[in-house]
Enzyme design. Structure first.
Site, PDB file in Angstrom:
ATOM      1  N   LYS A   1      -4.493   5.848  14.751  1.00 14.98           N
ATOM      2  CA  LYS A   1      -4.643   5.182  13.443  1.00 14.98           C
ATOM      3  C   LYS A   1      -6.111   5.246  13.030  1.00 14.98           C
ATOM      4  CE  LYS A   1      -0.293   4.181  13.211  1.00 14.98           C
ATOM      5  NZ  LYS A   1       0.560   4.892  12.245  1.00 14.98           N
TER       6      LYS A   1
ATOM      7  N   ARG B   1      -7.467  -3.253   9.477  1.00 17.82           N
ATOM      8  CA  ARG B   1      -6.543  -4.195  10.141  1.00 17.82           C
ATOM      9  C   ARG B   1      -7.213  -4.870  11.345  1.00 17.82           C
ATOM     10  NH1 ARG B   1      -2.522  -3.752   6.818  1.00 17.82           N
ATOM     11  NH2 ARG B   1      -1.920  -1.677   6.108  1.00 17.82           N
TER      12      ARG B   1
ATOM     13  N   GLY C   1      -4.919   7.927   5.452  1.00 15.75           N
ATOM     14  CA  GLY C   1      -4.026   8.857   6.130  1.00 15.75           C
ATOM     15  C   GLY C   1      -2.801   9.179   5.286  1.00 15.75           C
TER      16      GLY C   1
ATOM     17  N   ASP D   1       1.903  -1.339  12.004  1.00 14.34           N
ATOM     18  CA  ASP D   1       0.589  -1.765  11.496  1.00 14.34           C
ATOM     19  C   ASP D   1       0.309  -3.244  11.770  1.00 14.34           C
ATOM     20  OD1 ASP D   1       0.234   0.802  10.612  1.00 14.34           O
ATOM     21  OD2 ASP D   1       0.923   0.373   8.573  1.00 14.34           O
TER      22      ASP D   1
ATOM     23  N   ARG E   1      -6.283   1.776  18.063  1.00 15.10           N
ATOM     24  CA  ARG E   1      -6.037   0.331  17.932  1.00 15.10           C
ATOM     25  C   ARG E   1      -5.674  -0.322  19.268  1.00 15.10           C
ATOM     26  NH1 ARG E   1      -3.050   0.347  11.918  1.00 15.10           N
ATOM     27  NH2 ARG E   1      -5.020   0.483  10.771  1.00 15.10           N
TER      28      ARG E   1
ATOM     29  N   LYS F   1       0.830  -1.215   0.000  1.00 13.88           N
ATOM     30  CA  LYS F   1       0.000   0.000   0.000  1.00 13.88           C
ATOM     31  C   LYS F   1       0.864   1.265   0.000  1.00 13.88           C
ATOM     32  CE  LYS F   1      -2.805   0.873   3.703  1.00 13.88           C
ATOM     33  NZ  LYS F   1      -2.535   2.195   4.287  1.00 13.88           N
ATOM     34  N   SER F   2       1.865   1.300   0.884  1.00 11.61           N
ATOM     35  CA  SER F   2       2.715   2.504   0.984  1.00 11.61           C
ATOM     36  C   SER F   2       3.428   2.780  -0.340  1.00 11.61           C
ATOM     37  CB  SER F   2       3.771   2.303   2.073  1.00 11.61           C
ATOM     38  OG  SER F   2       3.172   2.161   3.326  1.00 11.61           O
TER      39      SER F   2
HETATM   40  O1  SPQ Z   1      -2.571   5.464   5.355  1.00 14.86           O
HETATM   41  P1  SPQ Z   1      -3.030   5.135   6.731  1.00 14.86           P
HETATM   42  O2  SPQ Z   1      -4.525   5.234   6.832  1.00 14.86           O
HETATM   43  O3  SPQ Z   1      -2.350   5.954   7.796  1.00 14.86           O
HETATM   44  O4  SPQ Z   1      -2.644   3.590   6.976  1.00 14.86           O
HETATM   45  C1  SPQ Z   1      -1.900   2.858   7.973  1.00 14.86           C
HETATM   46  C2  SPQ Z   1      -2.425   1.371   7.872  1.00 14.86           C
HETATM   47  O5  SPQ Z   1      -2.638   0.688   8.857  1.00 14.86           O
HETATM   48  O6  SPQ Z   1      -2.567   0.937   6.722  1.00 14.86           O
HETATM   49  C3  SPQ Z   1      -2.030   3.403   9.393  1.00 14.86           C
HETATM   50  F1  SPQ Z   1      -3.173   3.423   9.891  1.00 14.86           F
HETATM   51  O7  SPQ Z   1      -0.514   2.767   7.623  1.00 14.86           O
HETATM   52  C4  SPQ Z   1       0.438   3.847   7.708  1.00 14.86           C
HETATM   53  C5  SPQ Z   1       1.480   3.514   8.767  1.00 14.86           C
HETATM   54  O8  SPQ Z   1       0.912   3.300  10.019  1.00 14.86           O
HETATM   55  C6  SPQ Z   1       1.083   3.976   6.359  1.00 14.86           C
HETATM   56  C7  SPQ Z   1       2.355   4.745   6.386  1.00 14.86           C
HETATM   57  C8  SPQ Z   1       2.952   5.214   5.111  1.00 14.86           C
HETATM   58  O9  SPQ Z   1       2.630   4.677   4.034  1.00 14.86           O
HETATM   59  O10 SPQ Z   1       3.793   6.133   5.184  1.00 14.86           O
HETATM   60  C9  SPQ Z   1       3.044   4.996   7.558  1.00 14.86           C
HETATM   61  C10 SPQ Z   1       2.523   4.621   8.884  1.00 14.86           C
HETATM   62  O11 SPQ Z   1       1.920   5.751   9.498  1.00 14.86           O
HETATM   63  P2  SPQ Z   1       2.782   6.840  10.323  1.00 14.86           P
HETATM   64  O12 SPQ Z   1       1.741   7.769  10.901  1.00 14.86           O
HETATM   65  O13 SPQ Z   1       3.479   6.052  11.360  1.00 14.86           O
HETATM   66  O14 SPQ Z   1       3.656   7.517   9.421  1.00 14.86           O
END
Ligand code: SPQ
EC number: 2.5.1.19
Length: 424
Positions: A337, A383, A93, A310, A341, A20-21
């Protein structure tokens, strides 16, 4: 939705969907590059489709073909067009926070918003450093939440920024703004977080320096369209790693799983818990094989947390079946999140019979607790929903009814079908 319960002997090979990232970032860099970017194994799930939609609204031509996504780059930040409507990111997010950095130096105004969950997640962690760089940003009632109004026409300058939270999204938003800024930007991370944005900058022909917890880069870089092969998402693979370890007499093989070291904390935890897991790795991805195992409790804390943030809901489930106690600490980020969670894991698994104590920054999980049927909810968090389906597979008596099961489509639309295919 009624979940599948009471399973043994699940065996099979699974290719998990694209990361996804990396899928989000490949659209973003493809959009900003010169020429075409072809993305293979793109994650066709709700969050990444929100990113495609937003970039189309910013004037980027993006084609979704059978086996690939083609992005026609606009050749830099200034090639993005003023959107005709607010930019809606759904539940994502990553989309809203990285977009704040991408549009921080735009010549036009833009309003970014998302669903109820997005409107409760903190955006001031991103707006603050961007404002220090010269962006003008208003959040709803000045309280730090979406909708976020970005004012156009600002000249950005590089900053030296000490990150108060370990967040790849905050770091990435600053990196995108830094690419439009005069001078150098230096970011010092609290803990090392996923470095996909840094990797993408290099892949698209840019320059960035990573040394320990410090990242440096300069503005005015050019990116060239690329061929991107997205590896499978280790965060999605995690649910099947848990299935293979927990369901009696099981053996699961996961192919083409992304193995970027900033994301592989779950493999370290499985090893510490005594799980039978083998890994055949090539450069960026590999095959993971797991077998049913007797697990033992462990402590998960410090620099390990961002490497598995995650995966903590599914790791908590592993801990309910392990010998002894598992302690998760330093994980207060779990509270912001898609849902809180810490609370969601503790409450929903307790309904099924688990013995879990939520703490300010994590969970204390007492192992070897048999799980039973219950009515549970995902809280609209993908999740949590997937973790509860894996938990249900261990239930011997009673039914498990999951509310808001459709949330899994945020990152893994075929999740329930894949579970069924292992049984069928
Ligand atoms: O995109 P989103 O909604 O924040 O998704 C999550 C997930 O569980 O899929 C978090 F809720 O993943 C984030 C992850 O926790 C994805 C991400 C990224 O692609 O940069 C980084 C992480 O968040 P963070 O706030 O720690 O940077």
């Amino acid at each position: 939705m009624k979940l599948i319960t009471n399973q043994t002997g699940l065996k099979g090979t699974i290719e998990v969907p694209g990361d996804k990232s990396i899928s989000h970032r490949s659209i973003m860099f493809g959009a900003l590059a010169e020429g075409k970017t072809r993305i293979h194994h793109f994650l066709e799930a709700e969050d990444c489709l929100s990113t495609i939609d937003v970039f189309q609204k910013l004037g980027v031509k993006i084609e979704r073909l059978d086996s690939e996504v083609v992005v026609h780059g606009v050749g830099g930040f200034q090639g993005l067009k003023k959107p005709m409507s607010d930019l809606y990111v759904g539940n994502s997010g990553t989309t809203i926070r990285l977009l704040m950095g991408i549009l921080a130096g735009a010549s036009f105004d833009a309003v970014l918003t998302g669903d109820d969950s997005i409107q409760k997640r903190p955006m001031n962690r991103v707006s603050k450093p961007l404002e220090q760089m010269g962006a003008r940003i208003e959040t709803k009632d000045n309280a730090g939440f979406a909708p976020v109004h970005l004012h156009g026409g600002n000249q950005l300058s590089g900053i030296h920024y000490e990150m108060p939270v370990a967040s790849a999204q905050v770091k990435s938003a600053i990196l995108f703004a830094a690419l439009q800024a005069g001078g150098e930007t230096v970011i010092h991370e609290k803990e090392k977080t996923r470095n996909h944005t840094e990797e993408m900058i290099r892949l698209f022909g840019g320059e960035i320096h990573e040394e320990g917890l410090t990242v440096r880069l300069s503005g005015n870089q050019r990116f060239m369209g690329q061929e991107v092969l997205v590896p499978g998402d280790i965060s999605s693979a995690a649910f099947f790693i848990a299935l293979g370890l927990l369901v009696p007499d099981s053996s699961i093989r996961l192919t083409n799983v992304g193995l970027n070291p900033t994301r592989t904390g779950i493999l370290d935890v499985v090893e510490a818990m005594g799980g039978k897991l083998t890994k055949e790795a090539s450069t960026f991805s590999g095959t993971i094989q797991v077998e049913t195992s007797n697990l033992r409790g462990t402590v998960i804390e410090g620099s390990l947390i961002p490497r598995l943030i995650d995966e903590l809901p599914i790791i908590a489930l592993l801990a309910t079946q392990a010998e002894g106690e598992t302690i998760i600490r330093d994980a207060e980020e779990l509270k912001v999140k898609e849902t809180n969670r810490i609370d969601a894991v503790a409450k929903e698994l307790a309904k099924m019979g688990a013995n879990i104590t939520p703490t300010e920054d994590g969970l204390i999980i007492h192992g070897k607790t048999p799980l039973h049927g219950a009515k549970v909810t995902s809280y609209g968090d993908h999740r949590i929903g997937m973790m509860l389906q894996i938990a249900a597979l261990l239930v011997k008596e009673g039914e498990v009814e999951l509310e808001k099961a459709e949330a899994v489509a945020v990152s893994y639309p075929d999740f329930f079908e894949v579970i069924e295919s292992l049984i069928g």
